[in-house]
Write a protein that holds these residues in place. Structure first.
Motif, mmCIF file in Angstrom:
data_model
loop_
_atom_site.group_PDB
_atom_site.id
_atom_site.type_symbol
_atom_site.label_atom_id
_atom_site.label_comp_id
_atom_site.label_asym_id
_atom_site.label_seq_id
_atom_site.Cartn_x
_atom_site.Cartn_y
_atom_site.Cartn_z
ATOM 1 N N SER A 1 34.015 71.718 19.953
ATOM 2 C CA SER A 1 34.060 72.638 18.823
ATOM 3 C C SER A 1 33.388 72.051 17.595
ATOM 4 O O SER A 1 34.052 71.537 16.709
ATOM 5 N N PRO A 2 32.069 72.143 17.552
ATOM 6 C CA PRO A 2 31.400 71.716 16.324
ATOM 7 C C PRO A 2 31.843 72.569 15.146
ATOM 8 O O PRO A 2 32.248 73.702 15.296
ATOM 9 N N THR A 3 31.728 72.024 14.000
ATOM 10 C CA THR A 3 32.174 72.734 12.818
ATOM 11 C C THR A 3 31.525 74.105 12.730
ATOM 12 O O THR A 3 30.331 74.256 12.937
ATOM 13 N N TYR A 4 32.320 75.102 12.445
ATOM 14 C CA TYR A 4 31.899 76.487 12.232
ATOM 15 C C TYR A 4 31.407 77.186 13.485
ATOM 16 O O TYR A 4 30.980 78.304 13.434
ATOM 17 N N GLU A 5 31.465 76.534 14.627
ATOM 18 C CA GLU A 5 31.140 77.242 15.864
ATOM 19 C C GLU A 5 32.417 77.514 16.636
ATOM 20 O O GLU A 5 33.394 76.803 16.519
ATOM 21 N N ILE A 6 32.387 78.508 17.415
ATOM 22 C CA ILE A 6 33.578 78.902 18.145
ATOM 23 C C ILE A 6 33.289 78.793 19.623
ATOM 24 O O ILE A 6 32.436 79.487 20.149
ATOM 25 N N ASN A 7 33.969 77.898 20.265
ATOM 26 C CA ASN A 7 33.755 77.699 21.688
ATOM 27 C C ASN A 7 35.033 77.932 22.476
ATOM 28 O O ASN A 7 36.122 77.748 21.974
ATOM 29 N N GLU A 8 34.848 78.318 23.720
ATOM 30 C CA GLU A 8 36.010 78.636 24.526
ATOM 31 C C GLU A 8 36.787 77.380 24.858
ATOM 32 O O GLU A 8 36.268 76.264 24.858
ATOM 33 N N GLN A 9 38.065 77.574 25.143
ATOM 34 C CA GLN A 9 38.893 76.505 25.654
ATOM 35 C C GLN A 9 38.895 76.589 27.179
ATOM 36 O O GLN A 9 39.007 77.671 27.754
#
Lengths: 117, 115
Positions: B96-104
């Motif tokens: 999860s880089p800052t300001y990006e939204i990635n799945e768990q």
């Protein structure tokens, strides 16, 4: 804090008929929303996600969801159900949740989808 | 890649016993999470970690402890098991880089019963 409400705990459809799983969300700002699927005795798998781009989101296995801000809804649909779609489905909103973390996922209580032959 | 792996798959504990649920991921994700899932409920966050050496409480941390000495491992410790801790436990990870939204990505779960 964010929250989601899944309006149906159980949905039954016949194979080949459309699927509609309903989800309403509560958020103080533009939310990030997800649908996850959980097959029996398995972990959760991401179906699709909405992150403020297109309001109609296409996911895996023919599922899609439409973000409607005016209705605070994010319903999951599929045109034609398959037996393999039988599973539990979770609508999820991304933080901040009760812990205060912006990255926390808040899960709905789930909708169990049954597909009848 | 194996993804997220959890051990054991099943465990029965007596009240007051302790145990550690193991979680390992091989995707080099910096974020890791522990959830519990009670019957008919969604998942609730117990603890999470944003990187090695950093952990924080989630929604339901009481009765649990975690540590994160490496990027790969995020064990969950129950010190004095209670019947209320009977649940299915899921570990998850995300990049999860800052300001990006990635799945768990979720592991297969550990089913724990406390008698």
């Amino acid at each position: 804090a964010q929250s989601v409400t899944q309006l149906d705990s159980h949905v039954s459809v016949s194979e080949g008929t459309p699927v509609l799983l309903r989800c309403n969300y509560s958020s103080s700002y533009s939310p990030s929303l997800f649908w996850y699927v959980q097959h029996p005795n398995k972990g959760l798998q991401l179906l699709l996600k909405y992150t403020s781009a297109a309001t109609l989101v296409k996911g895996i296995n023919g599922f899609e969801a439409e973000f409607k801000k005016s209705e605070t809804s994010f319903h999951l649909t599929k045109p034609s159900a398959h037996m393999s779609d039988a599973a539990e489905y979770f609508c999820v909103v991304r933080g901040p949740g009760a812990s205060g973390s912006a990255r926390q996922l808040t899960f709905g209580s789930g909708t169990q989808l049954t597909v009848l032959p | 890649n194996a993804g997220v792996t959890q051990t054991p798959k099943f465990r029965i504990l007596k009240i007051g016993q302790s145990m550690t649920l193991q979680c390992t991921q091989d995707m080099n994700h910096n974020y890791m999470y522990w959830y519990r899932q009670d019957p008919g409920m969604g998942l609730k966050l117990i603890y999470y970690s944003v990187g090695a050496g950093i952990t924080d409480k989630g929604e339901v941390p009481n009765g649990y402890n975690v540590s994160r000495s490496t990027t790969e491992d995020f064990p969950l410790r129950l010190e004095l098991a209670a019947p209320s801790q009977t649940s299915v436990y899921f570990c998850a990870s995300s990049y999860s880089p800052t300001y990006e939204i990635n799945e768990q990505f979720f592991g297969p779960g550990t089913r724990l019963t406390v008698l």
